[in-house]
Write a protein that holds these residues in place. Structure first.
Motif, mmCIF file in Angstrom:
data_model
loop_
_atom_site.group_PDB
_atom_site.id
_atom_site.type_symbol
_atom_site.label_atom_id
_atom_site.label_comp_id
_atom_site.label_asym_id
_atom_site.label_seq_id
_atom_site.Cartn_x
_atom_site.Cartn_y
_atom_site.Cartn_z
ATOM 1 N N ASP A 219 0.991 -1.082 -0.145
ATOM 2 C CA ASP A 219 0.204 0.238 -0.064
ATOM 3 C C ASP A 219 0.853 1.250 0.132
ATOM 4 N N GLY A 220 0.523 2.163 -0.893
ATOM 5 C CA GLY A 220 1.119 3.336 -1.178
ATOM 6 C C GLY A 220 1.353 4.254 0.510
ATOM 7 N N GLY A 221 0.451 4.368 1.285
ATOM 8 C CA GLY A 221 0.394 5.126 2.352
ATOM 9 C C GLY A 221 1.541 4.406 3.462
ATOM 10 N N ALA A 222 1.307 2.933 3.324
ATOM 11 C CA ALA A 222 2.061 2.199 4.177
ATOM 12 C C ALA A 222 3.673 2.516 3.817
ATOM 13 N N ALA A 223 3.904 2.529 2.371
ATOM 14 C CA ALA A 223 5.206 2.747 2.037
ATOM 15 C C ALA A 223 5.837 4.107 2.605
ATOM 16 N N SER B 290 12.890 6.488 -3.597
ATOM 17 C CA SER B 290 12.748 5.353 -4.590
ATOM 18 C C SER B 290 11.475 4.861 -4.921
ATOM 19 N N LYS B 291 10.547 5.654 -4.099
ATOM 20 C CA LYS B 291 9.290 5.133 -4.314
ATOM 21 C C LYS B 291 8.597 5.175 -5.719
ATOM 22 N N VAL B 292 7.987 4.201 -6.175
ATOM 23 C CA VAL B 292 7.339 4.038 -7.504
ATOM 24 C C VAL B 292 6.072 3.639 -7.458
ATOM 25 N N GLU B 293 5.098 4.571 -7.810
ATOM 26 C CA GLU B 293 3.571 3.837 -7.885
ATOM 27 C C GLU B 293 3.328 2.962 -8.864
ATOM 28 N N LEU B 294 2.757 2.006 -8.739
ATOM 29 C CA LEU B 294 2.549 0.888 -9.457
ATOM 30 C C LEU B 294 1.134 1.072 -10.143
ATOM 31 N N SER C 194 -3.364 3.179 -3.318
ATOM 32 C CA SER C 194 -2.350 2.938 -4.525
ATOM 33 C C SER C 194 -1.366 1.816 -3.895
ATOM 34 N N PHE C 195 -0.834 0.892 -4.986
ATOM 35 C CA PHE C 195 0.366 0.189 -4.572
ATOM 36 C C PHE C 195 1.583 0.696 -5.183
ATOM 37 N N ALA C 196 2.617 0.581 -4.200
ATOM 38 C CA ALA C 196 3.777 1.442 -4.837
ATOM 39 C C ALA C 196 5.031 0.246 -4.424
ATOM 40 N N ALA D 135 -5.758 -8.289 -13.202
ATOM 41 C CA ALA D 135 -5.812 -8.458 -11.865
ATOM 42 C C ALA D 135 -6.762 -7.913 -11.151
ATOM 43 N N GLY D 136 -7.433 -6.773 -11.721
ATOM 44 C CA GLY D 136 -8.420 -5.898 -10.873
ATOM 45 C C GLY D 136 -7.818 -4.828 -10.356
ATOM 46 N N LEU D 137 -6.849 -4.121 -10.826
ATOM 47 C CA LEU D 137 -6.146 -2.909 -10.527
ATOM 48 C C LEU D 137 -6.182 -1.849 -11.869
ATOM 49 N N MET D 138 -5.840 -0.739 -11.345
ATOM 50 C CA MET D 138 -6.030 0.396 -12.542
ATOM 51 C C MET D 138 -4.431 0.780 -12.610
ATOM 52 N N PRO D 139 -3.775 0.419 -13.677
ATOM 53 C CA PRO D 139 -2.341 0.794 -14.096
ATOM 54 C C PRO D 139 -2.344 2.482 -14.139
ATOM 55 N N LEU D 140 -1.149 2.880 -13.901
ATOM 56 C CA LEU D 140 -1.175 4.544 -14.109
ATOM 57 C C LEU D 140 -0.688 4.806 -15.463
ATOM 58 N N SER D 141 -1.814 5.272 -16.240
ATOM 59 C CA SER D 141 -1.494 5.612 -17.640
ATOM 60 C C SER D 141 -0.408 6.669 -18.023
#
Length: 265
Positions: free
Chosen positions: A87-91, A104-108, A223-225, A257-263
């Protein structure tokens, strides 16, 4: 016969990936990952290995919560990892604690919270905030995860909707993988009438019917990161993995997989 599109695309990505790594030698990359992105990763990870010759050593754990298997707890006790995907917030919290390289964080991908019922059961109305609130009050039993989505529901949303006290006795927090299970599995067995988790963690579990995502007004838009740890032994290879996961060629697998890629990447 032409090779599958993903394989052809990966071959092109591999050239760029190896260039970014600065060397063609194979690396063992230790990855810690939460369940929400694991569906996409389970398909993209082997493709990355085939394309680069690197080897992914994967450990699963929740993004947060009180389980000893959570990624923050694992890092705190110095378990080995080059990169974590969660989870992005957890990152961000891990960055504040000095456990990862915050820059180095990258949102996926982005993710929504959804709801399921047991297969064959009537689907409740959650098309509006008012309808969703009524569904919570009417349900005989409720299940939610012990990670990001469940934390949001139990500590923010239920209070915001003014139902926290009324539904507390019929609500259940479910410990996730690796030692636990998806919320949808609990619903499929009939142990909870309705269940909530991030959509990617719900839709591929047998025995349930997907009702839909929560109304937009009450979606936290998770978000996932991916982020490198402070103790990464293979930082360049780990960065190459994140480049691979954010490529346009990886987007269809992430969507499936049920997610939304970052276009915009």
């Amino acid at each position: 016969m032409k090779p599958p599109r993903l394989v052809r695309s990966i071959s092109m990505i591999a050239v760029a990936t190896l260039f970014l790594m600065g060397a063609a030698s194979a690396a063992d990359i230790h990855v810690m990952i939460s369940s929400g992105f694991h569906g996409a990763y389970s398909e993209l990870g082997p493709a990355f290995e085939r394309a680069t010759g690197n080897h992914l050593i994967t450990t699963r754990g929740p993004s947060m919560g009180d389980s000893p298997e959570t990624i923050p707890t694992r890092l705190s006790r110095r378990e080995s990892a080059d990169v974590v995907i969660l989870d992005g917030g957890a990152a961000d919290d891990l960055g504040k604690r000095g456990l990862v390289q915050a820059d180095s964080k990258v949102e996926l991908a982005r993710s929504l919270i959804g709801m399921v019922v047991r297969e064959g059961a009537e689907k409740p109305d959650i098309s509006s905030v008012a309808a969703f609130r009524n569904t919570l009050l009417s349900a005989k039993s409720i299940a939610y995860s012990d990670s990001g989505s469940g934390t949001y529901l139990s500590t923010v949303l239920f209070q915001k909707l003014g139902v926290a006290e009324e539904i507390a006795a019929k609500s259940r927090k479910v410990r996730g993988p690796p030692s636990g299970e998806p919320v949808a599995a609990v619903v499929a067995r009939g142990e909870a009438e309705i269940g909530f988790q991030q959509v990617a963690e719900l839709i591929h579990v047998p025995g349930i019917s997907f009702v839909g995502a929560l109304p937009a007004e009450i979606q936290p838009m998770f978000s996932f990161a991916g982020v490198l740890t402070k103790t990464a032994r293979e930082p360049e290879a780990a960065r190459a993995l994140l480049v691979f996961l954010t490529s346009k060629e990886s987007a269809p697998t992430i969507t499936k997989a049920g997610l939304m890629p970052l276009s915009d990447r």
